[in-house]
Scaffold this motif. Sequence first.
Motif, PDB file in Angstrom:
ATOM      1  N   ALA A  49     -34.214  -9.499   4.674  1.00 54.78           N
ATOM      2  CA  ALA A  49     -33.330  -9.674   5.779  1.00 54.78           C
ATOM      3  C   ALA A  49     -33.665  -9.106   6.921  1.00 54.78           C
ATOM      4  CB  ALA A  49     -31.700  -9.449   5.292  1.00 54.78           C
ATOM      5  N   GLU A  50     -33.340  -9.806   8.271  1.00 52.40           N
ATOM      6  CA  GLU A  50     -33.890  -9.057   9.503  1.00 52.40           C
ATOM      7  C   GLU A  50     -33.461  -7.735   9.727  1.00 52.40           C
ATOM      8  OE1 GLU A  50     -32.584 -11.577  12.704  1.00 52.40           O
ATOM      9  OE2 GLU A  50     -30.542 -11.243  12.262  1.00 52.40           O
ATOM     10  N   ASP A  51     -32.340  -7.296   9.332  1.00 50.07           N
ATOM     11  CA  ASP A  51     -31.689  -5.960   9.590  1.00 50.07           C
ATOM     12  C   ASP A  51     -32.268  -4.784   8.740  1.00 50.07           C
ATOM     13  OD1 ASP A  51     -30.098  -6.479  11.860  1.00 50.07           O
ATOM     14  OD2 ASP A  51     -28.861  -7.487  10.495  1.00 50.07           O
ATOM     15  N   TRP A  52     -33.468  -4.968   8.080  1.00 47.78           N
ATOM     16  CA  TRP A  52     -33.969  -3.795   7.069  1.00 47.78           C
ATOM     17  C   TRP A  52     -34.767  -3.308   8.017  1.00 47.78           C
ATOM     18  CZ3 TRP A  52     -32.642  -2.012   2.631  1.00 47.78           C
ATOM     19  CH2 TRP A  52     -32.064  -2.729   1.618  1.00 47.78           C
ATOM     20  N   TYR A  53     -34.820  -2.056   8.164  1.00 48.30           N
ATOM     21  CA  TYR A  53     -35.608  -1.187   9.022  1.00 48.30           C
ATOM     22  C   TYR A  53     -36.372  -0.069   8.138  1.00 48.30           C
ATOM     23  CZ  TYR A  53     -34.199  -2.846  13.444  1.00 48.30           C
ATOM     24  OH  TYR A  53     -33.664  -3.405  14.631  1.00 48.30           O
ATOM     25  N   TYR A  54     -37.506   0.192   8.615  1.00 50.82           N
ATOM     26  CA  TYR A  54     -38.323   1.386   7.610  1.00 50.82           C
ATOM     27  C   TYR A  54     -38.360   2.796   8.771  1.00 50.82           C
ATOM     28  CZ  TYR A  54     -42.414  -0.066  10.320  1.00 50.82           C
ATOM     29  OH  TYR A  54     -43.492  -0.213  11.056  1.00 50.82           O
ATOM     30  N   GLY A  55     -38.455   3.601   7.811  1.00 52.80           N
ATOM     31  CA  GLY A  55     -38.818   4.925   8.526  1.00 52.80           C
ATOM     32  C   GLY A  55     -39.564   5.897   7.811  1.00 52.80           C
ATOM     33  N   ASP A  56     -39.590   7.197   8.439  1.00 56.47           N
ATOM     34  CA  ASP A  56     -40.243   8.374   7.389  1.00 56.47           C
ATOM     35  C   ASP A  56     -39.340   9.531   7.749  1.00 56.47           C
ATOM     36  OD1 ASP A  56     -41.004   9.677  10.012  1.00 56.47           O
ATOM     37  OD2 ASP A  56     -42.736   8.407  10.103  1.00 56.47           O
ATOM     38  N   THR A  57     -39.594  10.609   6.897  1.00 58.52           N
ATOM     39  CA  THR A  57     -38.983  11.771   6.808  1.00 58.52           C
ATOM     40  C   THR A  57     -38.831  12.555   8.281  1.00 58.52           C
ATOM     41  OG1 THR A  57     -40.587  12.869   5.864  1.00 58.52           O
ATOM     42  CG2 THR A  57     -39.056  12.059   4.467  1.00 58.52           C
ATOM     43  N   ALA A  58     -39.729  12.027   9.204  1.00 58.33           N
ATOM     44  CA  ALA A  58     -39.653  12.567  10.396  1.00 58.33           C
ATOM     45  C   ALA A  58     -38.593  12.531  11.476  1.00 58.33           C
ATOM     46  CB  ALA A  58     -41.015  12.580  11.096  1.00 58.33           C
ATOM     47  N   GLY A  65     -34.584  11.141   3.556  1.00 56.69           N
ATOM     48  CA  GLY A  65     -34.863   9.587   3.386  1.00 56.69           C
ATOM     49  C   GLY A  65     -35.653   9.019   2.163  1.00 56.69           C
ATOM     50  N   ALA A  66     -36.713  10.020   1.940  1.00 52.02           N
ATOM     51  CA  ALA A  66     -37.731   9.213   1.043  1.00 52.02           C
ATOM     52  C   ALA A  66     -37.373   9.719  -0.332  1.00 52.02           C
ATOM     53  CB  ALA A  66     -39.186   9.636   1.433  1.00 52.02           C
ATOM     54  N   HIS A  67     -37.438   9.071  -1.300  1.00 56.42           N
ATOM     55  CA  HIS A  67     -37.483   9.448  -2.855  1.00 56.42           C
ATOM     56  C   HIS A  67     -38.807   9.817  -3.462  1.00 56.42           C
ATOM     57  CE1 HIS A  67     -37.695   8.937  -7.142  1.00 56.42           C
ATOM     58  NE2 HIS A  67     -36.510   9.498  -7.340  1.00 56.42           N
ATOM     59  N   TYR A  72     -39.344   5.058   3.641  1.00 62.17           N
ATOM     60  CA  TYR A  72     -38.153   4.361   2.845  1.00 62.17           C
ATOM     61  C   TYR A  72     -37.787   3.288   3.834  1.00 62.17           C
ATOM     62  CZ  TYR A  72     -36.422   7.241   6.828  1.00 62.17           C
ATOM     63  OH  TYR A  72     -35.988   7.749   8.179  1.00 62.17           O
ATOM     64  N   VAL A  73     -36.700   2.584   3.315  1.00 66.08           N
ATOM     65  CA  VAL A  73     -36.042   1.546   4.041  1.00 66.08           C
ATOM     66  C   VAL A  73     -34.547   1.925   4.476  1.00 66.08           C
ATOM     67  CG1 VAL A  73     -37.615  -0.316   3.815  1.00 66.08           C
ATOM     68  CG2 VAL A  73     -35.885  -0.120   2.338  1.00 66.08           C
ATOM     69  N   THR A  74     -34.049   1.162   5.328  1.00 63.92           N
ATOM     70  CA  THR A  74     -32.618   1.577   5.580  1.00 63.92           C
ATOM     71  C   THR A  74     -32.007   0.270   6.143  1.00 63.92           C
ATOM     72  OG1 THR A  74     -31.126   3.281   6.676  1.00 63.92           O
ATOM     73  CG2 THR A  74     -33.168   2.471   7.689  1.00 63.92           C
ATOM     74  N   TRP A  96     -33.990   3.426  -5.916  1.00 71.90           N
ATOM     75  CA  TRP A  96     -33.222   4.695  -5.612  1.00 71.90           C
ATOM     76  C   TRP A  96     -32.451   4.490  -4.165  1.00 71.90           C
ATOM     77  CZ3 TRP A  96     -33.343   8.811  -8.683  1.00 71.90           C
ATOM     78  CH2 TRP A  96     -34.027   8.544 -10.017  1.00 71.90           C
ATOM     79  N   PHE A  97     -31.296   5.045  -4.209  1.00 73.63           N
ATOM     80  CA  PHE A  97     -30.565   5.067  -2.988  1.00 73.63           C
ATOM     81  C   PHE A  97     -29.890   6.563  -2.801  1.00 73.63           C
ATOM     82  CE2 PHE A  97     -30.462   0.802  -4.530  1.00 73.63           C
ATOM     83  CZ  PHE A  97     -30.202  -0.033  -3.229  1.00 73.63           C
ATOM     84  N   ALA A  98     -29.671   6.725  -1.307  1.00 72.08           N
ATOM     85  CA  ALA A  98     -29.030   8.046  -0.828  1.00 72.08           C
ATOM     86  C   ALA A  98     -28.548   7.733   0.494  1.00 72.08           C
ATOM     87  CB  ALA A  98     -30.155   9.060  -0.869  1.00 72.08           C
ATOM     88  N   ALA A  99     -27.554   8.716   0.860  1.00 74.98           N
ATOM     89  CA  ALA A  99     -26.878   8.594   2.403  1.00 74.98           C
ATOM     90  C   ALA A  99     -27.771   9.586   2.974  1.00 74.98           C
ATOM     91  CB  ALA A  99     -25.504   9.137   2.049  1.00 74.98           C
ATOM     92  N   PRO A 100     -28.259   9.179   4.229  1.00 77.26           N
ATOM     93  CA  PRO A 100     -29.105   9.996   4.926  1.00 77.26           C
ATOM     94  C   PRO A 100     -28.144  11.117   5.591  1.00 77.26           C
ATOM     95  CG  PRO A 100     -28.522   7.999   6.303  1.00 77.26           C
ATOM     96  CD  PRO A 100     -28.118   7.923   4.651  1.00 77.26           C
ATOM     97  N   ASN A 101     -29.009  12.155   6.084  1.00 75.20           N
ATOM     98  CA  ASN A 101     -28.282  13.535   6.694  1.00 75.20           C
ATOM     99  C   ASN A 101     -27.650  13.310   8.032  1.00 75.20           C
ATOM    100  OD1 ASN A 101     -28.338  14.870   4.107  1.00 75.20           O
ATOM    101  ND2 ASN A 101     -30.752  15.664   4.580  1.00 75.20           N
ATOM    102  N   THR A 102     -27.652  12.044   8.416  1.00 72.87           N
ATOM    103  CA  THR A 102     -27.424  11.921   9.988  1.00 72.87           C
ATOM    104  C   THR A 102     -26.113  12.216  10.108  1.00 72.87           C
ATOM    105  OG1 THR A 102     -27.132  10.121  11.779  1.00 72.87           O
ATOM    106  CG2 THR A 102     -27.090   9.522   9.249  1.00 72.87           C
ATOM    107  N   ASN A 103     -25.469  12.504  11.369  1.00 75.60           N
ATOM    108  CA  ASN A 103     -24.206  12.780  11.828  1.00 75.60           C
ATOM    109  C   ASN A 103     -23.460  11.689  11.646  1.00 75.60           C
ATOM    110  OD1 ASN A 103     -24.695  15.595  11.932  1.00 75.60           O
ATOM    111  ND2 ASN A 103     -25.545  15.563  13.971  1.00 75.60           N
ATOM    112  N   GLY A 104     -23.921  10.633  11.889  1.00 73.67           N
ATOM    113  CA  GLY A 104     -23.364   9.229  11.918  1.00 73.67           C
ATOM    114  C   GLY A 104     -22.642   8.896  10.669  1.00 73.67           C
TER     115      GLY A 104
END
Length: 203
Positions: A49-58, A65-67, A72-74, A96-104
């Motif tokens: 789906a169009e709202d999948w984004y990918y990123g890295d631990t930086a 974010g990465a297992h 990873y994707v978010t 594998w799933f997790a909640a990121p450490n973001t403040n949001g």
Amino acid sequence: MKKFLIGLFAGAGLLLATQAQSATVDFEDLHADGDLAALASSYAGLTWAEDWYYGDTAVEGYDNGAHSGMSYVTNGYGVDNLSVSSATAFNFSGAWFAAPNTNGAVASWINITAYDAADHVIGSTGNISIGSGYQWVSANFANVARLNISRDDGWFVMDDFTVQSAVPEPSSVVMLLAGLVLIGGGTTRRVRAGRLQHPAQSE
């Protein structure tokens, strides 16, 4: 008897060879360079789906974010109910799933629902709790056309998305045919041998 056993072993070989082979999508070939970027709709043989984004631990707030590896994707912008689909049915083991450490706002649970090609529900994982440490969400859905991944609120990260292929290898098909031929040949010889030993009585 020997022929029958050979055929039996050949058939068993087919069953072993057609066991589903796992393939893990780990997103490590995606290079976000410290930012989140939109995932291509066609990736790793699947439609995202169009709202999948990918990123890295930086990425700030995504150091967990990465297992495995760094990528990873978010769910971009905290979108709910994202899909992963395919024109060819696939078997889905889990991810594998997790909640990121973001403040949001972050997700506290994940739910995966699978649908077949006729859009009928195959099954659902139910709500699986997640936290800042990665949690394996097991699914084991077969013949999937589409997966819907929902959450309660906010962001989640996903990694090591594991699918399976249960298509027999060509060599396995040859083994099965050989086994059937041997079984059939052995049966025919036994029938002929029985007729020679017990010829029909003439009236």
